[in-house]
Scaffold this motif. Structure first.
Motif, PDB file in Angstrom:
ATOM      1  N   CYS A  30       0.914  -1.055  -0.104  1.00 41.75           N
ATOM      2  CA  CYS A  30       0.409   0.012   0.095  1.00 41.75           C
ATOM      3  C   CYS A  30       0.944   1.080  -0.248  1.00 41.75           C
ATOM      4  CB  CYS A  30      -0.860  -0.259   1.479  1.00 41.75           C
ATOM      5  SG  CYS A  30      -2.045  -1.076   0.999  1.00 41.75           S
ATOM      6  N   ALA A  31       2.476   1.113   0.541  1.00 41.51           N
ATOM      7  CA  ALA A  31       2.754   2.530   0.338  1.00 41.51           C
ATOM      8  C   ALA A  31       4.235   2.503  -0.316  1.00 41.51           C
ATOM      9  CB  ALA A  31       3.957   2.328   1.903  1.00 41.51           C
ATOM     10  N   SER A  32       3.541   1.834  -1.251  1.00 45.81           N
ATOM     11  CA  SER A  32       4.345   1.841  -3.207  1.00 45.81           C
ATOM     12  C   SER A  32       4.283   2.353  -3.834  1.00 45.81           C
ATOM     13  CB  SER A  32       4.547   0.392  -3.218  1.00 45.81           C
ATOM     14  OG  SER A  32       6.116  -0.912  -2.381  1.00 45.81           O
ATOM     15  N   ASP A  33       4.239   3.289  -4.268  1.00 46.05           N
ATOM     16  CA  ASP A  33       3.695   4.556  -5.671  1.00 46.05           C
ATOM     17  C   ASP A  33       3.334   2.952  -6.007  1.00 46.05           C
ATOM     18  OD1 ASP A  33       6.351   6.473  -5.347  1.00 46.05           O
ATOM     19  OD2 ASP A  33       4.873   6.120  -3.981  1.00 46.05           O
ATOM     20  N   GLY A  34       2.307   3.476  -7.132  1.00 50.19           N
ATOM     21  CA  GLY A  34       1.536   2.826  -8.492  1.00 50.19           C
ATOM     22  C   GLY A  34       0.933   2.026  -7.847  1.00 50.19           C
ATOM     23  N   VAL A  35      -0.272   1.144  -6.491  1.00 46.28           N
ATOM     24  CA  VAL A  35       0.085   0.920  -5.711  1.00 46.28           C
ATOM     25  C   VAL A  35      -1.796   0.927  -5.630  1.00 46.28           C
ATOM     26  CG1 VAL A  35      -1.016  -2.081  -4.452  1.00 46.28           C
ATOM     27  CG2 VAL A  35       1.338  -1.149  -5.404  1.00 46.28           C
ATOM     28  N   MET A 135       1.688  -3.902  -9.203  1.00 43.02           N
ATOM     29  CA  MET A 135       2.371  -4.511  -7.774  1.00 43.02           C
ATOM     30  C   MET A 135       3.188  -4.882  -9.082  1.00 43.02           C
ATOM     31  SD  MET A 135       0.277  -5.536  -5.191  1.00 43.02           S
ATOM     32  CE  MET A 135       1.017  -6.756  -4.531  1.00 43.02           C
ATOM     33  N   ASP A 136       4.449  -4.557  -9.547  1.00 43.53           N
ATOM     34  CA  ASP A 136       5.564  -4.274 -10.517  1.00 43.53           C
ATOM     35  C   ASP A 136       6.475  -5.741  -9.872  1.00 43.53           C
ATOM     36  OD1 ASP A 136       4.681  -2.979 -12.197  1.00 43.53           O
ATOM     37  OD2 ASP A 136       5.427  -1.234 -11.287  1.00 43.53           O
ATOM     38  N   ALA A 137       6.570  -5.641  -8.437  1.00 42.51           N
ATOM     39  CA  ALA A 137       8.288  -6.346  -7.940  1.00 42.51           C
ATOM     40  C   ALA A 137       6.797  -8.208  -8.445  1.00 42.51           C
ATOM     41  CB  ALA A 137       7.985  -6.622  -6.867  1.00 42.51           C
ATOM     42  N   ALA A 138       5.634  -8.159  -7.602  1.00 46.27           N
ATOM     43  CA  ALA A 138       4.653  -9.532  -7.727  1.00 46.27           C
ATOM     44  C   ALA A 138       4.935 -10.293  -9.694  1.00 46.27           C
ATOM     45  CB  ALA A 138       3.673  -9.487  -7.257  1.00 46.27           C
ATOM     46  N   LEU A 139       4.157  -8.923 -10.697  1.00 46.71           N
ATOM     47  CA  LEU A 139       4.380  -9.500 -11.834  1.00 46.71           C
ATOM     48  C   LEU A 139       5.889  -9.751 -12.026  1.00 46.71           C
ATOM     49  CD1 LEU A 139       2.165  -6.684 -12.808  1.00 46.71           C
ATOM     50  CD2 LEU A 139       1.723  -8.938 -12.527  1.00 46.71           C
ATOM     51  N   LYS A 140       6.485  -9.516 -12.191  1.00 43.38           N
ATOM     52  CA  LYS A 140       8.218 -10.014 -12.245  1.00 43.38           C
ATOM     53  C   LYS A 140       8.360 -11.510 -11.925  1.00 43.38           C
ATOM     54  CE  LYS A 140      10.081  -5.783 -13.195  1.00 43.38           C
ATOM     55  NZ  LYS A 140      11.535  -4.557 -12.280  1.00 43.38           N
ATOM     56  N   LYS A 166      -5.190  -8.021 -13.124  1.00 45.65           N
ATOM     57  CA  LYS A 166      -4.906  -8.711 -13.981  1.00 45.65           C
ATOM     58  C   LYS A 166      -4.879 -10.133 -13.112  1.00 45.65           C
ATOM     59  CE  LYS A 166      -2.022  -5.665 -16.020  1.00 45.65           C
ATOM     60  NZ  LYS A 166      -0.355  -5.881 -16.734  1.00 45.65           N
ATOM     61  N   THR A 167      -5.337 -11.450 -14.584  1.00 37.71           N
ATOM     62  CA  THR A 167      -5.240 -12.713 -14.513  1.00 37.71           C
ATOM     63  C   THR A 167      -3.829 -13.379 -15.505  1.00 37.71           C
ATOM     64  OG1 THR A 167      -7.968 -13.244 -14.008  1.00 37.71           O
ATOM     65  CG2 THR A 167      -6.576 -15.006 -14.263  1.00 37.71           C
ATOM     66  N   LEU A 168      -3.306 -14.358 -14.240  1.00 33.82           N
ATOM     67  CA  LEU A 168      -2.219 -15.123 -14.761  1.00 33.82           C
ATOM     68  C   LEU A 168      -2.596 -16.293 -15.067  1.00 33.82           C
ATOM     69  CD1 LEU A 168      -0.981 -11.975 -13.498  1.00 33.82           C
ATOM     70  CD2 LEU A 168       0.763 -13.055 -14.183  1.00 33.82           C
ATOM     71  N   ARG A 169      -2.053 -16.877 -16.302  1.00 37.27           N
ATOM     72  CA  ARG A 169      -1.315 -18.207 -15.679  1.00 37.27           C
ATOM     73  C   ARG A 169      -0.520 -18.998 -16.655  1.00 37.27           C
ATOM     74  NH1 ARG A 169      -7.096 -21.508 -19.139  1.00 37.27           N
ATOM     75  NH2 ARG A 169      -6.447 -23.949 -17.868  1.00 37.27           N
ATOM     76  N   LYS A 170      -0.479 -20.210 -15.068  1.00 40.18           N
ATOM     77  CA  LYS A 170       0.849 -21.303 -15.932  1.00 40.18           C
ATOM     78  C   LYS A 170       0.555 -22.145 -16.473  1.00 40.18           C
ATOM     79  CE  LYS A 170       5.484 -22.385 -14.091  1.00 40.18           C
ATOM     80  NZ  LYS A 170       6.779 -22.602 -12.838  1.00 40.18           N
ATOM     81  N   THR A 171       0.833 -23.288 -17.411  1.00 43.26           N
ATOM     82  CA  THR A 171       0.189 -24.038 -17.891  1.00 43.26           C
ATOM     83  C   THR A 171       1.249 -24.992 -18.168  1.00 43.26           C
ATOM     84  OG1 THR A 171      -2.083 -23.614 -18.652  1.00 43.26           O
ATOM     85  CG2 THR A 171      -1.807 -25.543 -19.480  1.00 43.26           C
ATOM     86  N   THR A 172       2.396 -26.165 -18.151  1.00 38.45           N
ATOM     87  CA  THR A 172       2.711 -27.326 -18.062  1.00 38.45           C
ATOM     88  C   THR A 172       1.754 -28.491 -18.500  1.00 38.45           C
ATOM     89  OG1 THR A 172       3.369 -27.539 -15.713  1.00 38.45           O
ATOM     90  CG2 THR A 172       4.173 -26.123 -16.871  1.00 38.45           C
ATOM     91  N   THR A 173       2.500 -28.851 -19.368  1.00 37.77           N
ATOM     92  CA  THR A 173       2.311 -30.342 -19.865  1.00 37.77           C
ATOM     93  C   THR A 173       3.800 -31.715 -19.501  1.00 37.77           C
ATOM     94  OG1 THR A 173       1.254 -28.594 -21.608  1.00 37.77           O
ATOM     95  CG2 THR A 173       1.340 -31.607 -22.268  1.00 37.77           C
ATOM     96  N   THR A 174       3.323 -32.359 -19.279  1.00 35.55           N
ATOM     97  CA  THR A 174       4.066 -33.200 -19.029  1.00 35.55           C
ATOM     98  C   THR A 174       3.847 -34.576 -20.112  1.00 35.55           C
ATOM     99  OG1 THR A 174       2.225 -34.348 -17.987  1.00 35.55           O
ATOM    100  CG2 THR A 174       3.853 -33.155 -16.518  1.00 35.55           C
ATOM    101  N   THR A 175       5.187 -34.891 -20.492  1.00 34.71           N
ATOM    102  CA  THR A 175       5.115 -36.011 -21.292  1.00 34.71           C
ATOM    103  C   THR A 175       5.093 -37.028 -20.880  1.00 34.71           C
ATOM    104  OG1 THR A 175       7.179 -34.440 -22.040  1.00 34.71           O
ATOM    105  CG2 THR A 175       7.051 -36.577 -23.613  1.00 34.71           C
ATOM    106  N   THR A 176       4.564 -38.028 -21.827  1.00 37.20           N
ATOM    107  CA  THR A 176       4.150 -39.138 -21.456  1.00 37.20           C
ATOM    108  C   THR A 176       5.054 -40.009 -22.161  1.00 37.20           C
ATOM    109  OG1 THR A 176       2.092 -39.360 -22.483  1.00 37.20           O
ATOM    110  CG2 THR A 176       2.039 -38.757 -20.121  1.00 37.20           C
TER     111      THR A 176
END
Length: 195
Positions: A30-35, A135-140, A166-176
Protein backbone atom coordinates in the motif's frame (compact mmCIF):
# COMPACT_ATOMS: atom_id res chain seq x y z
CA UNK A 1 22.40 -21.55 3.77
CA UNK A 2 19.27 -19.74 2.65
CA UNK A 3 18.26 -18.62 6.14
CA UNK A 4 14.69 -19.91 5.77
CA UNK A 5 12.78 -23.09 5.06
CA UNK A 6 9.40 -23.79 3.48
CA UNK A 7 6.98 -26.06 5.31
CA UNK A 8 3.28 -26.74 5.52
CA UNK A 9 1.01 -24.65 7.72
CA UNK A 10 0.64 -26.11 11.23
CA UNK A 11 -2.66 -24.55 12.21
CA UNK A 12 -3.26 -22.29 15.20
CA UNK A 13 0.42 -22.26 16.19
CA UNK A 14 1.26 -20.58 12.85
CA UNK A 15 -1.79 -18.37 12.50
CA UNK A 16 -0.47 -15.31 14.36
CA UNK A 17 2.76 -15.30 12.34
CA UNK A 18 0.89 -15.74 9.06
CA UNK A 19 -1.50 -12.90 9.86
CA UNK A 20 1.36 -10.58 10.92
CA UNK A 21 3.38 -11.40 7.79
CA UNK A 22 0.38 -10.91 5.48
CA UNK A 23 -0.61 -7.63 7.17
CA UNK A 24 2.95 -6.23 6.94
CA UNK A 25 3.40 -7.33 3.32
CA UNK A 26 0.12 -5.68 2.31
CA UNK A 27 0.95 -2.50 4.27
CA UNK A 28 4.25 -2.32 2.40
CA UNK A 29 2.44 -2.78 -0.93
CA UNK A 30 0.00 0.00 0.00
CA UNK A 31 2.91 2.34 0.67
CA UNK A 32 4.42 1.68 -2.77
CA UNK A 33 3.83 4.08 -5.62
CA UNK A 34 1.42 2.82 -8.23
CA UNK A 35 -0.43 0.35 -6.01
CA UNK A 36 -4.13 1.05 -5.80
CA UNK A 37 -5.50 1.95 -2.32
CA UNK A 38 -8.13 -0.79 -2.61
CA UNK A 39 -5.46 -3.32 -1.67
CA UNK A 40 -5.84 -2.18 1.94
CA UNK A 41 -9.55 -3.12 1.85
CA UNK A 42 -8.70 -6.44 0.23
CA UNK A 43 -6.08 -7.17 2.90
CA UNK A 44 -8.55 -6.43 5.71
CA UNK A 45 -11.17 -8.66 4.08
CA UNK A 46 -8.61 -11.46 3.70
CA UNK A 47 -7.58 -11.19 7.36
CA UNK A 48 -11.24 -11.28 8.44
CA UNK A 49 -12.07 -14.04 5.96
CA UNK A 50 -9.77 -16.80 4.79
CA UNK A 51 -6.96 -15.96 7.25
CA UNK A 52 -9.26 -15.43 10.24
CA UNK A 53 -8.59 -18.83 11.81
CA UNK A 54 -6.84 -22.11 11.22
CA UNK A 55 -10.25 -23.57 10.37
CA UNK A 56 -10.89 -21.01 7.60
CA UNK A 57 -7.42 -21.68 6.19
CA UNK A 58 -8.16 -25.42 6.14
CA UNK A 59 -11.59 -24.88 4.54
CA UNK A 60 -10.33 -22.48 1.86
CA UNK A 61 -7.08 -24.03 0.70
CA UNK A 62 -6.03 -27.44 -0.60
CA UNK A 63 -2.56 -26.56 0.66
CA UNK A 64 -0.98 -23.72 2.63
CA UNK A 65 2.73 -23.15 3.18
CA UNK A 66 4.87 -20.84 5.26
CA UNK A 67 8.46 -19.69 5.03
CA UNK A 68 10.13 -19.59 8.42
CA UNK A 69 13.56 -18.40 9.44
CA UNK A 70 16.09 -21.16 10.08
CA UNK A 71 16.98 -19.51 13.36
CA UNK A 72 14.05 -18.63 15.56
CA UNK A 73 11.31 -20.05 13.35
CA UNK A 74 9.71 -16.65 12.61
CA UNK A 75 7.22 -16.75 9.75
CA UNK A 76 8.45 -14.50 6.92
CA UNK A 77 6.15 -15.62 4.09
CA UNK A 78 3.03 -17.56 3.21
CA UNK A 79 1.06 -18.84 0.24
CA UNK A 80 -2.11 -20.84 -0.29
CA UNK A 81 -3.37 -23.03 -3.12
CA UNK A 82 -7.11 -23.31 -3.68
CA UNK A 83 -9.40 -24.92 -6.21
CA UNK A 84 -10.34 -22.29 -8.79
CA UNK A 85 -14.05 -21.75 -8.37
CA UNK A 86 -15.91 -22.62 -11.57
CA UNK A 87 -12.87 -23.99 -13.41
CA UNK A 88 -12.34 -22.20 -16.73
CA UNK A 89 -14.15 -21.63 -20.01
CA UNK A 90 -12.98 -25.05 -21.23
CA UNK A 91 -14.62 -26.75 -18.22
CA UNK A 92 -11.27 -27.50 -16.66
CA UNK A 93 -12.22 -28.12 -13.06
CA UNK A 94 -8.68 -29.15 -12.09
CA UNK A 95 -7.46 -25.55 -12.11
CA UNK A 96 -5.72 -24.41 -8.97
CA UNK A 97 -5.32 -20.84 -7.80
CA UNK A 98 -2.44 -19.24 -5.93
CA UNK A 99 -3.75 -16.99 -3.15
CA UNK A 100 -2.32 -15.00 -0.26
CA UNK A 101 1.28 -14.99 -1.45
CA UNK A 102 3.01 -12.60 0.94
CA UNK A 103 6.61 -12.04 1.98
CA UNK A 104 7.65 -9.98 4.98
CA UNK A 105 9.21 -6.74 3.68
CA UNK A 106 12.47 -7.47 5.54
CA UNK A 107 12.82 -10.84 3.82
CA UNK A 108 12.25 -9.80 0.22
CA UNK A 109 14.82 -10.36 -2.52
CA UNK A 110 16.10 -13.52 -0.83
CA UNK A 111 14.17 -16.08 -2.87
CA UNK A 112 11.37 -16.52 -0.32
CA UNK A 113 8.58 -15.65 -2.78
CA UNK A 114 10.02 -17.96 -5.43
CA UNK A 115 10.35 -20.84 -2.98
CA UNK A 116 6.78 -20.38 -1.75
CA UNK A 117 5.44 -20.21 -5.30
CA UNK A 118 7.31 -23.39 -6.23
CA UNK A 119 5.94 -25.19 -3.15
CA UNK A 120 2.37 -24.26 -4.05
CA UNK A 121 2.78 -25.19 -7.73
CA UNK A 122 4.39 -28.58 -7.09
CA UNK A 123 2.37 -31.36 -8.68
CA UNK A 124 -0.06 -29.03 -10.44
CA UNK A 125 0.17 -28.32 -14.16
CA UNK A 126 -2.48 -25.61 -14.53
CA UNK A 127 -2.37 -22.74 -12.05
CA UNK A 128 -3.94 -19.27 -12.05
CA UNK A 129 -3.54 -16.22 -9.85
CA UNK A 130 -4.90 -12.69 -9.69
CA UNK A 131 -2.89 -9.56 -8.93
CA UNK A 132 -3.18 -5.82 -9.26
CA UNK A 133 -1.66 -4.07 -12.25
CA UNK A 134 0.58 -1.84 -10.11
CA UNK A 135 2.26 -4.69 -8.24
CA UNK A 136 5.41 -4.57 -10.38
CA UNK A 137 7.64 -6.74 -8.18
CA UNK A 138 4.95 -9.45 -8.02
CA UNK A 139 4.39 -9.32 -11.79
CA UNK A 140 8.14 -9.75 -12.38
CA UNK A 141 8.26 -12.70 -9.98
CA UNK A 142 5.35 -14.40 -11.75
CA UNK A 143 6.87 -13.80 -15.20
CA UNK A 144 10.16 -15.39 -14.04
CA UNK A 145 8.14 -18.45 -13.05
CA UNK A 146 6.42 -18.79 -16.42
CA UNK A 147 3.13 -17.02 -15.74
CA UNK A 148 1.54 -14.96 -18.50
CA UNK A 149 -1.31 -12.48 -18.33
CA UNK A 150 -4.43 -14.13 -19.75
CA UNK A 151 -7.00 -11.51 -18.73
CA UNK A 152 -7.03 -7.95 -17.54
CA UNK A 153 -10.01 -5.89 -16.47
CA UNK A 154 -10.68 -2.51 -14.99
CA UNK A 155 -12.57 -2.71 -11.71
CA UNK A 156 -14.50 0.36 -10.54
CA UNK A 157 -14.37 1.34 -6.86
CA UNK A 158 -16.14 3.87 -4.70
CA UNK A 159 -14.06 6.96 -4.05
CA UNK A 160 -10.59 5.77 -5.05
CA UNK A 161 -10.98 5.31 -8.80
CA UNK A 162 -10.73 2.11 -10.82
CA UNK A 163 -7.90 -0.39 -10.65
CA UNK A 164 -6.57 -3.01 -13.03
CA UNK A 165 -6.97 -6.66 -12.04
CA UNK A 166 -4.76 -9.09 -13.93
CA UNK A 167 -5.24 -12.84 -14.13
CA UNK A 168 -2.08 -14.82 -14.85
CA UNK A 169 -1.82 -18.47 -15.79
CA UNK A 170 0.94 -21.04 -15.89
CA UNK A 171 0.30 -24.20 -17.82
CA UNK A 172 2.83 -26.98 -18.08
CA UNK A 173 2.51 -30.17 -20.05
CA UNK A 174 4.06 -33.37 -18.83
CA UNK A 175 5.36 -35.76 -21.44
CA UNK A 176 4.02 -39.30 -21.33
CA UNK A 177 5.27 -42.37 -23.17
CA UNK A 178 2.42 -41.92 -25.69
CA UNK A 179 3.48 -38.35 -26.58
CA UNK A 180 6.08 -37.69 -29.22
CA UNK A 181 8.46 -34.75 -28.86
CA UNK A 182 6.60 -32.85 -31.61
CA UNK A 183 3.31 -32.97 -29.70
CA UNK A 184 4.02 -30.29 -27.16
CA UNK A 185 1.72 -27.54 -25.94
CA UNK A 186 2.84 -23.96 -25.26
CA UNK A 187 3.54 -23.48 -21.55
CA UNK A 188 2.31 -19.92 -21.16
CA UNK A 189 -0.76 -19.58 -23.36
CA UNK A 190 -4.03 -21.33 -22.47
CA UNK A 191 -5.84 -23.21 -25.22
CA UNK A 192 -8.52 -21.22 -27.01
CA UNK A 193 -11.80 -22.41 -28.40
CA UNK A 194 -14.22 -20.85 -30.77
CA UNK A 195 -17.95 -21.12 -30.36
Amino acid sequence: ALGYRIRTFRGESDLGGVRRCYREAMASACASDGVHPSIAKHAKATLKGVLASAATVAETFVGFWVAETSRGGDIVGCVGLADRQGGDKNNNNNLKEIKCLAVDPGSRRRGVGSALLEAAEAGHDDVLLDTLGGMDAALKLYARHGYAVVASKTVPTKGSGPFELKTLRKTTTTTTSETTPTETTPTTTPPTTTA
